[in-house]
Design a protein around this motif. Sequence first.
Motif, mmCIF file in Angstrom:
data_model
loop_
_atom_site.group_PDB
_atom_site.id
_atom_site.type_symbol
_atom_site.label_atom_id
_atom_site.label_comp_id
_atom_site.label_asym_id
_atom_site.label_seq_id
_atom_site.Cartn_x
_atom_site.Cartn_y
_atom_site.Cartn_z
ATOM 1 N N ARG A 9 -23.836 -9.446 -67.656
ATOM 2 C CA ARG A 9 -24.442 -8.271 -68.301
ATOM 3 C C ARG A 9 -23.992 -8.162 -69.747
ATOM 4 O O ARG A 9 -24.794 -7.892 -70.643
ATOM 5 C CB ARG A 9 -24.091 -7.017 -67.521
ATOM 6 N N LEU A 10 -22.720 -8.411 -69.991
ATOM 7 C CA LEU A 10 -22.220 -8.394 -71.366
ATOM 8 C C LEU A 10 -22.761 -9.570 -72.162
ATOM 9 O O LEU A 10 -23.059 -9.440 -73.352
ATOM 10 C CB LEU A 10 -20.689 -8.433 -71.388
ATOM 11 N N LEU A 11 -22.891 -10.708 -71.497
ATOM 12 C CA LEU A 11 -23.437 -11.884 -72.163
ATOM 13 C C LEU A 11 -24.875 -11.630 -72.594
ATOM 14 O O LEU A 11 -25.297 -12.077 -73.662
ATOM 15 C CB LEU A 11 -23.346 -13.091 -71.232
ATOM 16 N N ARG A 12 -25.602 -10.898 -71.796
ATOM 17 C CA ARG A 12 -26.978 -10.520 -72.158
ATOM 18 C C ARG A 12 -26.978 -9.690 -73.446
ATOM 19 O O ARG A 12 -27.785 -9.925 -74.350
ATOM 20 C CB ARG A 12 -27.605 -9.730 -71.006
ATOM 21 N N ILE A 13 -26.051 -8.738 -73.542
ATOM 22 C CA ILE A 13 -25.919 -7.932 -74.758
ATOM 23 C C ILE A 13 -25.523 -8.827 -75.926
ATOM 24 O O ILE A 13 -26.118 -8.750 -77.012
ATOM 25 C CB ILE A 13 -24.885 -6.802 -74.565
#
Length: 120
Positions: A16-20
């Motif tokens: 999820r953070l990687l998506r951001i």
Amino acid sequence: RAPEEPLHLVLPSDRRLLRIAHAVLEHPDDVRTLEEWADWAGLSPRTVTRLFRYETGSSFAQWRQQARLARALERLASGEAVASVADALGYASVSAFVAMFRRSFGLSPGRYFDTQAVIA
């Protein structure tokens, strides 16, 4: 002794953070707040804050600034005008971009690249 340059950009491993992170890298001019990014990724702002610091060693704001600095150096090194870089990275004005650059590197973009040319 070479000056320390704060450009090491650690990517988070949480998907999820990687998506951001990838969205910020692809669109460094995106000025969404932490809360807006958290909502976009389906997380609470507190979770983003906690996980970003844990996984990257930086706050989200610090990480985003580092990402923008890395992009700025790439663009400036290729000869792009400071005003164009500032706009492409989402800064409200050229002076705001130059102030951030000076805080990070101790020199304005023009002087930074003049100094790098002398060193090389």
